[in-house]
Design a protein around this motif. Sequence first.
Motif, PDB file in Angstrom:
ATOM      1  N   MET A  42       1.419  33.522  19.772  1.00  0.00           N
ATOM      2  CA  MET A  42       0.442  32.873  20.351  1.00  0.00           C
ATOM      3  C   MET A  42       0.659  31.890  21.770  1.00  0.00           C
ATOM      4  N   ASP A  43       1.816  32.163  22.457  1.00  0.00           N
ATOM      5  CA  ASP A  43       2.247  31.703  23.557  1.00  0.00           C
ATOM      6  C   ASP A  43       2.307  32.565  24.755  1.00  0.00           C
ATOM      7  N   VAL A  44       1.487  33.779  24.875  1.00  0.00           N
ATOM      8  CA  VAL A  44       1.631  34.645  25.867  1.00  0.00           C
ATOM      9  C   VAL A  44       0.592  34.134  26.951  1.00  0.00           C
ATOM     10  N   GLU A  45       1.581  34.038  28.304  1.00  0.00           N
ATOM     11  CA  GLU A  45       0.652  33.741  29.521  1.00  0.00           C
ATOM     12  C   GLU A  45       0.242  34.970  30.168  1.00  0.00           C
ATOM     13  N   GLU A  46       0.672  36.002  30.075  1.00  0.00           N
ATOM     14  CA  GLU A  46       0.349  37.297  30.638  1.00  0.00           C
ATOM     15  C   GLU A  46       0.607  38.603  30.044  1.00  0.00           C
ATOM     16  N   TYR A  47       0.004  39.562  30.057  1.00  0.00           N
ATOM     17  CA  TYR A  47       0.537  40.810  29.284  1.00  0.00           C
ATOM     18  C   TYR A  47       0.233  42.145  30.145  1.00  0.00           C
ATOM     19  N   CYS A  48       1.042  43.335  30.188  1.00  0.00           N
ATOM     20  CA  CYS A  48       0.613  44.745  30.536  1.00  0.00           C
ATOM     21  C   CYS A  48       0.861  45.407  29.531  1.00  0.00           C
ATOM     22  N   ILE A  49      -0.208  46.325  29.150  1.00  0.00           N
ATOM     23  CA  ILE A  49       0.108  47.378  28.087  1.00  0.00           C
ATOM     24  C   ILE A  49       0.858  48.362  28.587  1.00  0.00           C
ATOM     25  N   SER A  50       0.453  49.052  29.708  1.00  0.00           N
ATOM     26  CA  SER A  50       0.942  50.030  30.149  1.00  0.00           C
ATOM     27  C   SER A  50       2.631  49.942  30.480  1.00  0.00           C
ATOM     28  N   GLU A  51       2.835  48.923  30.898  1.00  0.00           N
ATOM     29  CA  GLU A  51       4.354  48.647  31.140  1.00  0.00           C
ATOM     30  C   GLU A  51       5.058  48.083  29.974  1.00  0.00           C
ATOM     31  N   GLY A  52       4.394  47.452  29.110  1.00  0.00           N
ATOM     32  CA  GLY A  52       4.899  47.140  27.863  1.00  0.00           C
ATOM     33  C   GLY A  52       5.864  45.799  27.964  1.00  0.00           C
ATOM     34  N   TRP A  53       5.094  44.777  28.564  1.00  0.00           N
ATOM     35  CA  TRP A  53       5.654  43.432  28.629  1.00  0.00           C
ATOM     36  C   TRP A  53       4.928  42.456  28.656  1.00  0.00           C
ATOM     37  N   ILE A  54       5.305  41.486  28.210  1.00  0.00           N
ATOM     38  CA  ILE A  54       4.489  40.122  27.952  1.00  0.00           C
ATOM     39  C   ILE A  54       5.367  38.958  28.826  1.00  0.00           C
ATOM     40  N   ARG A  64       8.704  23.940  40.767  1.00  0.00           N
ATOM     41  CA  ARG A  64       8.263  22.798  41.554  1.00  0.00           C
ATOM     42  C   ARG A  64       6.559  22.286  41.708  1.00  0.00           C
ATOM     43  N   LYS A  65       5.867  23.269  41.362  1.00  0.00           N
ATOM     44  CA  LYS A  65       4.459  22.870  41.177  1.00  0.00           C
ATOM     45  C   LYS A  65       3.962  22.527  39.853  1.00  0.00           C
ATOM     46  N   GLY A  66       5.030  22.594  38.822  1.00  0.00           N
ATOM     47  CA  GLY A  66       4.527  22.069  37.527  1.00  0.00           C
ATOM     48  C   GLY A  66       4.018  23.026  36.579  1.00  0.00           C
ATOM     49  N   ASN A  67       4.159  24.560  37.028  1.00  0.00           N
ATOM     50  CA  ASN A  67       3.924  25.522  36.156  1.00  0.00           C
ATOM     51  C   ASN A  67       4.950  25.853  35.174  1.00  0.00           C
ATOM     52  N   PRO A  68       4.660  26.413  34.117  1.00  0.00           N
ATOM     53  CA  PRO A  68       5.937  26.735  33.153  1.00  0.00           C
ATOM     54  C   PRO A  68       6.551  28.026  33.801  1.00  0.00           C
ATOM     55  N   MET A  69       8.126  28.007  33.718  1.00  0.00           N
ATOM     56  CA  MET A  69       8.777  29.247  34.069  1.00  0.00           C
ATOM     57  C   MET A  69       8.617  30.073  32.998  1.00  0.00           C
ATOM     58  N   LEU A  70       8.429  31.427  33.390  1.00  0.00           N
ATOM     59  CA  LEU A  70       8.164  32.353  32.485  1.00  0.00           C
ATOM     60  C   LEU A  70       9.360  33.460  32.454  1.00  0.00           C
ATOM     61  N   ILE A  71       9.559  33.839  31.406  1.00  0.00           N
ATOM     62  CA  ILE A  71      10.279  35.069  30.774  1.00  0.00           C
ATOM     63  C   ILE A  71       9.505  36.349  30.461  1.00  0.00           C
ATOM     64  N   LYS A  72      10.070  37.551  30.961  1.00  0.00           N
ATOM     65  CA  LYS A  72       9.369  38.979  30.602  1.00  0.00           C
ATOM     66  C   LYS A  72      10.052  39.136  29.422  1.00  0.00           C
ATOM     67  N   LEU A  73       9.369  39.603  28.099  1.00  0.00           N
ATOM     68  CA  LEU A  73       9.862  40.416  27.004  1.00  0.00           C
ATOM     69  C   LEU A  73       9.079  41.587  26.989  1.00  0.00           C
ATOM     70  N   LYS A  74      10.065  42.632  26.749  1.00  0.00           N
ATOM     71  CA  LYS A  74       9.309  44.141  26.441  1.00  0.00           C
ATOM     72  C   LYS A  74       9.430  44.588  25.221  1.00  0.00           C
ATOM     73  N   GLY A  75       8.472  45.377  24.916  1.00  0.00           N
ATOM     74  CA  GLY A  75       8.206  46.149  23.612  1.00  0.00           C
ATOM     75  C   GLY A  75       6.848  46.765  23.582  1.00  0.00           C
ATOM     76  N   LYS A  76       6.660  47.229  22.110  1.00  0.00           N
ATOM     77  CA  LYS A  76       5.346  47.594  22.023  1.00  0.00           C
ATOM     78  C   LYS A  76       4.331  46.397  21.893  1.00  0.00           C
ATOM     79  N   ILE A  77       2.955  46.666  22.963  1.00  0.00           N
ATOM     80  CA  ILE A  77       2.211  45.695  23.013  1.00  0.00           C
ATOM     81  C   ILE A  77       0.793  46.041  22.208  1.00  0.00           C
ATOM     82  N   ASP A  78       0.347  45.265  21.468  1.00  0.00           N
ATOM     83  CA  ASP A  78      -1.167  45.645  20.711  1.00  0.00           C
ATOM     84  C   ASP A  78      -1.981  44.349  21.122  1.00  0.00           C
ATOM     85  N   VAL A  79      -3.100  44.511  21.667  1.00  0.00           N
ATOM     86  CA  VAL A  79      -3.857  43.447  21.836  1.00  0.00           C
ATOM     87  C   VAL A  79      -5.278  43.841  21.351  1.00  0.00           C
TER      88      VAL A  79
END
Length: 82
Positions: A42-54, A64-79
């Motif tokens: 439920m907390d996904v900010e961005e995804y890419c199906i072909s590269e397999g990450w969220i 420094r602009k107040g946006n959340p720091m993001l980490i990339k998780l890899k795996g099988k993506i279903d949207v």
Amino acid sequence: MNDTSTLPPLPDRLSIDPRSPHHVPAVFEHDVGIKLNDKERMDVEEYCISEGWIKVPAGKAVDRKGNPMLIKLKGKIDVFYK
């Protein structure tokens, strides 16, 4: 129940950030579900199906602009539309 014939097609890459070139406002008029390795997230900010990450927020860390720091998780993506 949503009629999938009238829904816009889900793009290969999508971001919730309106400043991103991968932001598609028409998709966000409907509920979108994202699964990573068969577990719904439920907390996904961005995804890419072909590269397999969220990208998800890394705790409470912000840049420094107040946006959340993001980490990339890899795996099988279903949207899908809920």
